[in-house]
Design a protein around this motif. Structure first.
Motif, PDB file in Angstrom:
ATOM      1  N   LEU A 101      38.431  41.515  32.410  1.00 53.70           N
ATOM      2  CA  LEU A 101      39.181  41.805  33.634  1.00 53.70           C
ATOM      3  C   LEU A 101      38.253  41.924  34.846  1.00 53.70           C
ATOM      4  CD1 LEU A 101      41.791  44.408  32.292  1.00 53.70           C
ATOM      5  CD2 LEU A 101      42.213  42.036  32.987  1.00 53.70           C
ATOM      6  N   LEU A 102      37.119  42.583  34.639  1.00 52.86           N
ATOM      7  CA  LEU A 102      36.168  42.710  35.750  1.00 52.86           C
ATOM      8  C   LEU A 102      35.627  41.344  36.175  1.00 52.86           C
ATOM      9  CD1 LEU A 102      34.162  45.884  34.634  1.00 52.86           C
ATOM     10  CD2 LEU A 102      35.894  45.712  36.432  1.00 52.86           C
ATOM     11  N   SER A 103      35.350  40.480  35.182  1.00 52.03           N
ATOM     12  CA  SER A 103      34.886  39.135  35.516  1.00 52.03           C
ATOM     13  C   SER A 103      35.947  38.356  36.278  1.00 52.03           C
ATOM     14  CB  SER A 103      34.500  38.373  34.238  1.00 52.03           C
ATOM     15  OG  SER A 103      33.448  39.034  33.565  1.00 52.03           O
ATOM     16  N   GLY A 104      37.216  38.554  35.908  1.00 53.83           N
ATOM     17  CA  GLY A 104      38.294  37.889  36.631  1.00 53.83           C
ATOM     18  C   GLY A 104      38.398  38.355  38.074  1.00 53.83           C
ATOM     19  N   LEU A 105      38.199  39.674  38.298  1.00 50.06           N
ATOM     20  CA  LEU A 105      38.225  40.183  39.675  1.00 50.06           C
ATOM     21  C   LEU A 105      37.083  39.597  40.515  1.00 50.06           C
ATOM     22  CD1 LEU A 105      39.104  43.946  39.024  1.00 50.06           C
ATOM     23  CD2 LEU A 105      40.591  42.170  39.996  1.00 50.06           C
ATOM     24  N   VAL A 106      35.919  39.485  39.902  1.00 53.40           N
ATOM     25  CA  VAL A 106      34.793  38.874  40.628  1.00 53.40           C
ATOM     26  C   VAL A 106      35.106  37.414  40.933  1.00 53.40           C
ATOM     27  CG1 VAL A 106      32.360  38.236  40.474  1.00 53.40           C
ATOM     28  CG2 VAL A 106      33.127  40.462  39.640  1.00 53.40           C
ATOM     29  N   GLY A 107      35.775  36.716  40.007  1.00 55.16           N
ATOM     30  CA  GLY A 107      36.148  35.325  40.256  1.00 55.16           C
ATOM     31  C   GLY A 107      37.127  35.191  41.403  1.00 55.16           C
ATOM     32  N   LEU A 108      38.069  36.163  41.523  1.00 52.52           N
ATOM     33  CA  LEU A 108      38.996  36.130  42.655  1.00 52.52           C
ATOM     34  C   LEU A 108      38.255  36.260  43.986  1.00 52.52           C
ATOM     35  CD1 LEU A 108      41.955  38.329  41.298  1.00 52.52           C
ATOM     36  CD2 LEU A 108      41.883  35.845  41.562  1.00 52.52           C
ATOM     37  N   ALA A 109      37.177  37.044  44.023  1.00 54.12           N
ATOM     38  CA  ALA A 109      36.386  37.190  45.250  1.00 54.12           C
ATOM     39  C   ALA A 109      35.540  35.958  45.531  1.00 54.12           C
ATOM     40  CB  ALA A 109      35.498  38.430  45.144  1.00 54.12           C
TER      41      ALA A 109
ATOM     42  N   LEU B 242      35.049  32.777  49.092  1.00 53.11           N
ATOM     43  CA  LEU B 242      33.684  32.564  49.575  1.00 53.11           C
ATOM     44  C   LEU B 242      33.295  31.096  49.476  1.00 53.11           C
ATOM     45  CD1 LEU B 242      31.748  35.663  48.154  1.00 53.11           C
ATOM     46  CD2 LEU B 242      32.492  35.245  50.488  1.00 53.11           C
ATOM     47  N   LEU B 243      33.704  30.442  48.377  1.00 53.29           N
ATOM     48  CA  LEU B 243      33.407  29.019  48.245  1.00 53.29           C
ATOM     49  C   LEU B 243      34.118  28.192  49.312  1.00 53.29           C
ATOM     50  CD1 LEU B 243      33.557  28.598  44.347  1.00 53.29           C
ATOM     51  CD2 LEU B 243      31.532  28.732  45.812  1.00 53.29           C
ATOM     52  N   VAL B 244      35.356  28.544  49.607  1.00 54.68           N
ATOM     53  CA  VAL B 244      36.097  27.824  50.655  1.00 54.68           C
ATOM     54  C   VAL B 244      35.444  28.045  52.017  1.00 54.68           C
ATOM     55  CG1 VAL B 244      38.309  27.632  51.837  1.00 54.68           C
ATOM     56  CG2 VAL B 244      38.246  27.907  49.352  1.00 54.68           C
ATOM     57  N   ALA B 245      35.057  29.302  52.300  1.00 54.04           N
ATOM     58  CA  ALA B 245      34.410  29.600  53.586  1.00 54.04           C
ATOM     59  C   ALA B 245      33.084  28.856  53.727  1.00 54.04           C
ATOM     60  CB  ALA B 245      34.192  31.111  53.718  1.00 54.04           C
ATOM     61  N   GLY B 246      32.308  28.793  52.636  1.00 53.52           N
ATOM     62  CA  GLY B 246      31.036  28.071  52.696  1.00 53.52           C
ATOM     63  C   GLY B 246      31.233  26.596  52.965  1.00 53.52           C
TER      64      GLY B 246
ATOM     65  N   GLY C 228      25.863  39.039  46.471  1.00 56.54           N
ATOM     66  CA  GLY C 228      26.583  40.100  45.758  1.00 56.54           C
ATOM     67  C   GLY C 228      27.324  39.584  44.543  1.00 56.54           C
ATOM     68  N   ILE C 229      27.933  38.404  44.656  1.00 53.08           N
ATOM     69  CA  ILE C 229      28.630  37.797  43.516  1.00 53.08           C
ATOM     70  C   ILE C 229      27.650  37.512  42.382  1.00 53.08           C
ATOM     71  CG2 ILE C 229      29.885  35.756  42.753  1.00 53.08           C
ATOM     72  CD1 ILE C 229      31.602  37.595  44.379  1.00 53.08           C
ATOM     73  N   VAL C 230      26.486  36.947  42.725  1.00 59.79           N
ATOM     74  CA  VAL C 230      25.480  36.648  41.703  1.00 59.79           C
ATOM     75  C   VAL C 230      25.007  37.928  41.029  1.00 59.79           C
ATOM     76  CG1 VAL C 230      23.155  35.739  41.329  1.00 59.79           C
ATOM     77  CG2 VAL C 230      24.744  34.525  42.831  1.00 59.79           C
ATOM     78  N   ALA C 231      24.807  38.987  41.828  1.00 69.01           N
ATOM     79  CA  ALA C 231      24.385  40.265  41.239  1.00 69.01           C
ATOM     80  C   ALA C 231      25.449  40.820  40.301  1.00 69.01           C
ATOM     81  CB  ALA C 231      24.068  41.261  42.359  1.00 69.01           C
ATOM     82  N   ALA C 232      26.730  40.664  40.677  1.00 70.97           N
ATOM     83  CA  ALA C 232      27.808  41.150  39.814  1.00 70.97           C
ATOM     84  C   ALA C 232      27.859  40.374  38.502  1.00 70.97           C
ATOM     85  CB  ALA C 232      29.144  41.041  40.542  1.00 70.97           C
ATOM     86  N   VAL C 233      27.658  39.054  38.563  1.00 71.25           N
ATOM     87  CA  VAL C 233      27.652  38.236  37.348  1.00 71.25           C
ATOM     88  C   VAL C 233      26.507  38.641  36.432  1.00 71.25           C
ATOM     89  CG1 VAL C 233      27.326  35.890  36.471  1.00 71.25           C
ATOM     90  CG2 VAL C 233      28.838  36.299  38.418  1.00 71.25           C
ATOM     91  N   LEU C 234      25.319  38.866  37.013  1.00 64.32           N
ATOM     92  CA  LEU C 234      24.189  39.299  36.196  1.00 64.32           C
ATOM     93  C   LEU C 234      24.463  40.658  35.559  1.00 64.32           C
ATOM     94  CD1 LEU C 234      21.174  38.236  38.463  1.00 64.32           C
ATOM     95  CD2 LEU C 234      21.995  37.130  36.377  1.00 64.32           C
ATOM     96  N   ALA C 235      25.065  41.567  36.340  1.00 60.81           N
ATOM     97  CA  ALA C 235      25.357  42.890  35.788  1.00 60.81           C
ATOM     98  C   ALA C 235      26.359  42.808  34.644  1.00 60.81           C
ATOM     99  CB  ALA C 235      25.886  43.805  36.902  1.00 60.81           C
ATOM    100  N   LEU C 236      27.404  41.973  34.796  1.00 57.58           N
ATOM    101  CA  LEU C 236      28.385  41.820  33.730  1.00 57.58           C
ATOM    102  C   LEU C 236      27.770  41.168  32.490  1.00 57.58           C
ATOM    103  CD1 LEU C 236      31.478  40.674  35.835  1.00 57.58           C
ATOM    104  CD2 LEU C 236      31.213  42.840  34.606  1.00 57.58           C
ATOM    105  N   SER C 237      26.847  40.206  32.709  1.00 58.16           N
ATOM    106  CA  SER C 237      26.195  39.558  31.568  1.00 58.16           C
ATOM    107  C   SER C 237      25.342  40.559  30.798  1.00 58.16           C
ATOM    108  CB  SER C 237      25.330  38.389  32.053  1.00 58.16           C
ATOM    109  OG  SER C 237      26.113  37.427  32.725  1.00 58.16           O
ATOM    110  N   VAL C 238      24.582  41.377  31.520  1.00 59.49           N
ATOM    111  CA  VAL C 238      23.750  42.377  30.861  1.00 59.49           C
ATOM    112  C   VAL C 238      24.620  43.386  30.123  1.00 59.49           C
ATOM    113  CG1 VAL C 238      22.118  44.262  31.251  1.00 59.49           C
ATOM    114  CG2 VAL C 238      21.843  42.092  32.465  1.00 59.49           C
TER     115      VAL C 238
END
Length: 641
Positions: free
Chosen positions: A353-361, A365-369, A303-313
Motif C-alpha cells: 500500500l505504501l508503494s502504491g501511494l508513492v506511485g500515485l505521487a 511528477l513525471l507529467v510535470a517533468g 524524494g521519490i527515489v529516497a522513498a523507493v530505497l527506504a521501502l526496498s530496505v
C-alpha cells in the motif's frame, strides 16, 4: 619612413606611394593615418561629394601640395607629405591607372559595397601583380576566398616566389571587426589605445607619478616616459612646454627607475573587474539538465527515489526477500503492476500500500517533468530575457554589423551582456540567440526599454546604433537612470561628437563618457595592413607614435643569437613576446586569432632567453627603429647623416 620588405628574388623594390579608394569617412581617416603616423605619400580617390569633406579637413591635395613636395608640421617639426585627392565615382582600371596604382606600394579599396571592392581588387592585381592590396569586406567567407585567390594570382605572376616571402600579399579586413576591440576596451577599461595580438587585447595605460611609499605596477613593460604628469580626465595628451622634457619612447630600466617625477606609459592586458559570465547557455550545442528540469521538480524526484530505497530496505529487513528481489517487488507495487498481496502477511500488504501511494505521487511528477522539458526545448530558439538579479553587465544598444561584432568579442571575454535591438531581423539577433545572450526587443528611446535591460545595475552602456540622435537620446536616458554609468556612444559627425562630449562631461563630471567613430577606430588597422602584415598596430604617446610589429628573427642580426636583453635598444625597439607556434602553424596576421583559436604568444619572456633563427617575435618600435629593422641600409644612411 618604414621601408618595404624585399621581393622574393632578393632585390629591393622601388619605393612607392599609397593609394586609398573609398566612398565614406574611412577613406579620409586612412589617408590621414598614413600621412601622419607612417609619413607616407598618399593618393586619395573619393567621390566628388566626399572631396568637399576632405577639403574641409585640410586634406585636399592642392591645398597641401601648394607648399611643395612636403610641409612641416608646426606642432612636432616633422615632415608631413601631401595627400593628392582625385575624384571618381568608381575604381575602374582607368581611375586606378590615373592614380598610379601600378607603381604604388599598396592599394586600399574601402567602398561600402563588397562587390565594388572585389571587382577593383581583381583589376588591380592584373595591373600590378606585386601590389599589396588591402580590401574592405564585411562578408568574411567571401573575403577569405578572395584573399587566397589574389595571393595565388600574385604567385603565378611572379615565378619562383614562395608564399613565405610573398610581398604582394592581400589582406581582407572589415571595419566592424577592426573597430570592435577598441569599443570593447572602451566599455571595459575606458581606453581606445589598444592593440590586438593573437586574440589578446593590450592597452597603453598612462600611470601618474607614484606617491611616497607606493610601488608602481610595471605591467608587461614600460613603453614611454611622459613629458607631463598632469592627468587630464578629458583624455587630452600632455603638452610640451618650455623646460618640460619631451616624451621618451622605449626607455631602459635604469632610466625608468632613476626618473621619479614623470608619469609612465605601460603595456598591460585589458581585463574587466567584476563578475564573469555564468556558465549557463542555451544553444544548439545542448541544453543543460538545470534548464530541462526545475529545482523543485528535482527535489521532488529525489524524494521519490529516497522513498523507493527506504521501502526496498524495509522489505528486505521484514521479509525473506533478498535486496534485489525486494527492490523488484517495490517497483512493481510502485507502478501498480503487481498482484495484490491478499495471501501474504500483513507486513507485506502494508508495504504494498505504501508503494502504491508513492506511485500515485510519481505520476504527476513525471507529467510535470515532461511538460517542463517540452517548454524548455520550445523556448531554446527564442530570445532570453535579462535575469532579475543581473548586475555589473554591459548594455549593448544596436545589433547591426558593428554591434554583432562587438557582441561576439564581449562573449569571447566572458563578459555578461544585455542587448537592445529594435529590429527583430537585425544581423546580430541570430548570434545573440545562439549564444544565449539576453535581448530586449524594442525602441531604446521608448520608456521602460532601458529599465528592462537592467541599466540601473549595469557597469557600462555601448550605444552602437546607426543613428547619432538615437545614441545620444539613449545616453541621456541612461544618465537619468544611473548617473555614473560608463558610456561609449557611436557618432559619425566629428563636430557633433565634440559638442556632445563637452556637454555631457560638463553635465556629468563624475561619469565617464566617450564618443567613438568606427572609421576612426578602424583606420589604424587598415594603415598597418597597408604597411605590411608584420604591422600589428600603433599607439600614440603624446605627439609620438609607437609601432607594434611581428618579425621573424632570421635575417635580423639585431635579434639572431642574442638574448632578449641584448636585443633591446633603448629608444628604437624592444622585444615584447615570442610566437611559440611552429613556422608551419603560424598565422600570417597576428592581429587575429591563430589558426587553432588558441593564443600562441608568450609575453613573460626571460631576459636571458636566446632568440633562434626559426623564432618570430613581437616588438614595439619607433618609426626610425622599425625602418632600420626592415631596411638594413637605413642604419648606414642615418650614420652618414
Amino acid at each position: 619612413m618604414v621601408a618595404l620588405p624585399r621581393q622574393g628574388n632578393g632585390e629591393p623594390r622601388a619605393r612607392g606611394h599609397m593609394v586609398v579608394c573609398g566612398d565614406d569617412g574611412l577613406a579620409r581617416r586612412l589617408a590621414s593615418e598614413l600621412r601622419e603616423v607612417y609619413r607616407q605619400r598618399v593618393v586619395l580617390v573619393i567621390p566628388a561629394e566626399q572631396a568637399e569633406h576632405a577639403e574641409h579637413a585640410g586634406q585636399a591635395g592642392q591645398h597641401v601640395a601648394a607648399a611643395g613636395p612636403s610641409v612641416t608640421d608646426t606642432m612636432s617639426g616633422a615632415m608631413v607629405l601631401p595627400i593628392r585627392v582625385e575624384t571618381a565615382r568608381a575604381p575602374t582600371p582607368e581611375v586606378l591607372l590615373h592614380a598610379e596604382a601600378d607603381s604604388a606600394a599598396a592599394l586600399a579599396l574601402l567602398y561600402e559595397d563588397d562587390e565594388t571592392n572585389l571587382r577593383a581588387a581583381l583589376a588591380a592585381r592584373r595591373l600590378s601583380p606585386g601590389l599589396r592590396l588591402v580590401v574592405r569586406m564585411y562578408n568574411r567567407k567571401l573575403g577569405q576566398h578572395l584573399e587566397e585567390l589574389l595571393d595565388e594570382a600574385a604567385l603565378v605572376a611572379v615565378p619562383g616566389m614562395d608564399r613565405a616571402a610573398l610581398d604582394a600579399s592581400t589582406t581582407v579586413l572589415s571595419d566592424a571587426d577592426t573597430a570592435a576591440p577598441a569599443l570593447v576596451a572602451t566599455a571595459i577599461a575606458d581606453t581606445n589605445k589598444v592593440v590586438q595580438a593573437d586574440g589578446l587585447l593590450l592597452r597603453a595605460a598612462e600611470r601618474p607619478v607614484p606617491g611616497r611609499g607606493e610601488v608602481p605596477d610595471p605591467g608587461l613593460c614600460t613603453l614611454a616616459l611622459l613629458s607631463s604628469t598632469a592627468a587630464d580626465p578629458a583624455g587630452a595628451e600632455g603638452s610640451e612646454t618650455s623646460g618640460t622634457p619631451a616624451p621618451e619612447l622605449l626607455p631602459d630600466d635604469r632610466t625608468v627607475q632613476s626618473t621619479s617625477a614623470r608619469g609612465t606609459v605601460v603595456l598591460e592586458a585589458v581585463r574587466r573587474d567584476g563578475p564573469a559570465l555564468p556558465a549557463r547557455r542555451l544553444s544548439r550545442r545542448g541544453v543543460p539538465l538545470g534548464e530541462l528540469v526545475s529545482a523543485r521538480l528535482r527535489w521532488a524526484l529525489a524524494g521519490i527515489v529516497a522513498a523507493v530505497l527506504a521501502l526496498s530496505v524495509t522489505t528486505t529487513v521484514l521479509t525473506d526477500a533478498d535486496p534485489v528481489h525486494a527492490t523488484y517487488l517495490t517497483l512493481l507495487d510502485l507502478f501498480s503492476i503487481n498482484d495484490p498481496a491478499l495471501e501474504d502477511s500483513t507486513t507485506r500488504q502494508v508495504l504494498q500500500l505504501l508503494s502504491g501511494l508513492v506511485g500515485l505521487a510519481l505520476l504527476p511528477l513525471l507529467v510535470a517533468g515532461a511538460l517542463e522539458a517540452l517548454g524548455t526545448f520550445r523556448t531554446t530558439g527564442a530570445l532570453r530575457r535579462p535575469p532579475r538579479g543581473l548586475s555589473g553587465h554591459i548594455v549593448l544598444l544596436g545589433l547591426g554589423k558593428v554591434g554583432a561584432r562587438v557582441l561576439a568579442r564581449l562573449r569571447e571575454l566572458d563578459i555578461p551582456v544585455v542587448c537592445v535591438e529594435k529590429d527583430p531581423d537585425a544581423r546580430g539577433i541570430a548570434l545573440a540567440r545562439d549564444l544565449g545572450v539576453p535581448v530586449v526587443v524594442g525602441d531604446v528611446t521608448e520608456d521602460g526599454v532601458l529599465d528592462a535591460a537592467r541599466v540601473h545595475r549595469a557597469a557600462a552602456l555601448l550605444a552602437l546604433t546607426s543613428s547619432d540622435t538615437t545614441n545620444l537620446e539613449a545616453t541621456l536616458a541612461a544618465r537619468v537612470i544611473k548617473g555614473d554609468v560608463r558610456v561609449a556612444l557611436r557618432l559619425y559627425d566629428d563636430d557633433f561628437a565634440t559638442a556632445v562630449y563637452r556637454t555631457l562631461r560638463s553635465a556629468h563630471p563624475e561619469a565617464v563618457t566617450r564618443s567613438r567613430s568606427v572609421s576612426h577606430l578602424a583606420a589604424p588597422a587598415f594603415a598597418g595592413a597597408m604597411m605590411g602584415r608584420q604591422i600589428i598596430g600603433a599607439i600614440s604617446v603624446e605627439r609620438k607614435v609607437l609601432l607594434f610589429a611581428a618579425l621573424p628573427v632570421a635575417g635580423h642580426h639585431q635579434f639572431e643569437g642574442r638574448t632578449v636583453t641584448e636585443a633591446f635598444r633603448a629608444g628604437a625597439w624592444r622585444v615584447l613576446a615570442l610566437d611559440t607556434a611552429g613556422p608551419e602553424a603560424r598565422s600570417p596576421d597576428l592581429a587575429n586569432m591563430g589558426q587553432d583559436g588558441h593564443p600562441s604568444l608568450l609575453w613573460d619572456l626571460h631576459p636571458g632567453h636566446v632568440l633562434q633563427p626559426q623564432d618570430r617575435v613581437v616588438i614595439a618600435a619607433t618609426r626610425r627603429g622599425l625602418a632600420e629593422l626592415l631596411d638594413p641600409s637605413a642604419s648606414s644612411r642615418r650614420t652618414t647623416r
